[in-house]
Design a protein around this motif. Sequence first.
Motif, mmCIF file in Angstrom:
data_model
loop_
_atom_site.group_PDB
_atom_site.id
_atom_site.type_symbol
_atom_site.label_atom_id
_atom_site.label_comp_id
_atom_site.label_asym_id
_atom_site.label_seq_id
_atom_site.Cartn_x
_atom_site.Cartn_y
_atom_site.Cartn_z
ATOM 1 N N PRO A 152 0.831 -1.228 0.000
ATOM 2 C CA PRO A 152 0.000 0.000 0.000
ATOM 3 C C PRO A 152 0.852 1.258 0.000
ATOM 4 C CG PRO A 152 -0.794 -1.564 1.624
ATOM 5 C CD PRO A 152 0.511 -2.112 1.130
ATOM 6 N N ASN A 202 -9.200 -0.392 -6.210
ATOM 7 C CA ASN A 202 -7.865 -0.332 -5.613
ATOM 8 C C ASN A 202 -7.472 1.094 -5.221
ATOM 9 O OD1 ASN A 202 -5.480 -1.616 -4.913
ATOM 10 N ND2 ASN A 202 -4.525 -1.198 -6.908
ATOM 11 N N GLN A 208 -8.423 4.683 -3.517
ATOM 12 C CA GLN A 208 -9.343 5.325 -2.593
ATOM 13 C C GLN A 208 -8.769 6.683 -2.218
ATOM 14 O OE1 GLN A 208 -10.177 2.543 0.587
ATOM 15 N NE2 GLN A 208 -11.450 1.296 -0.761
ATOM 16 N N ASP A 233 -4.947 6.865 -1.760
ATOM 17 C CA ASP A 233 -4.458 5.586 -1.262
ATOM 18 C C ASP A 233 -4.584 4.537 -2.357
ATOM 19 O OD1 ASP A 233 -6.278 6.510 1.610
ATOM 20 O OD2 ASP A 233 -4.087 6.492 1.480
ATOM 21 N N ARG A 259 -4.311 0.657 -2.579
ATOM 22 C CA ARG A 259 -4.285 -0.429 -1.600
ATOM 23 C C ARG A 259 -3.300 -1.533 -1.976
ATOM 24 N NH1 ARG A 259 -10.394 -2.076 -0.274
ATOM 25 N NH2 ARG A 259 -10.388 -2.344 -2.535
ATOM 26 N N SER A 260 -3.250 -1.895 -3.220
ATOM 27 C CA SER A 260 -2.371 -2.971 -3.670
ATOM 28 C C SER A 260 -1.858 -2.622 -5.067
ATOM 29 C CB SER A 260 -3.135 -4.296 -3.694
ATOM 30 O OG SER A 260 -2.271 -5.354 -4.085
#
Lengths: 111, 113
Positions: free
Chosen positions: A18, A63, A65, A77, A79-80
Amino acid sequence: DAMVIQNPRYQVTQFGKPVTLSCSQTLNHNVMYWYQQKSSQAPKLLFHYYDKDFNNEADTPDNFQSRRPNTSFCFLDIRSPGLGDAAMYLCATSSDRDEQFFGPGTRLTVL
Amino acid sequence: GNSVTQMEGPVTLSEEAFLTINCTYTATGYPSLFWYVQYPGEGLQLLLKATKADDKGSNKGFEATYRKETTSFHLEKGSVQVSDSAVYFCALSTYSGYSTLTFGKGTMLLVSP
């Protein structure tokens, strides 16, 4: 000078780890935007905040945000992160007028 | 929907040459029109804008006129410099409480000494 600031300018992350990109503004604008720009392409809008109201573009992957804790700051953000998420990420702001003001961007590299 | 079409690059010119980058648009309502410039590794900077028909935007020797009859907003400069080398984006904005930008694909300008 009033401006849009992005930190860091360059970010390296690992596949799947992240990562958070930061944007701040001193313009006191009520709208903040996040764009993704890949090489030799136009910026692509991911989402925007109108005050505290979050507006996601229909084709923005889950993914990605965002958070806006106050008027001045907005975070992206991932995430992955995948290899396909390597890009320049641009933050922009606007007031009730139609002009958008852009920050210098964060170049994200995914290893 | 809204769309912006601009000429493909790269546009390669010698210093002091005349520059034209074509831009046409399709939009509902009465959009505002913009030219943004992006230098290598940087964000977008607003170069000039026009908010209604027949308005001329100008900045740093660049000019563009909002032509409603031809739905165009061509960028011109009489004498380019090496420092003008960058990518130029034509964009339109429709406003419904907040700005929504539609970009063209961008045109790279390369100016040689």
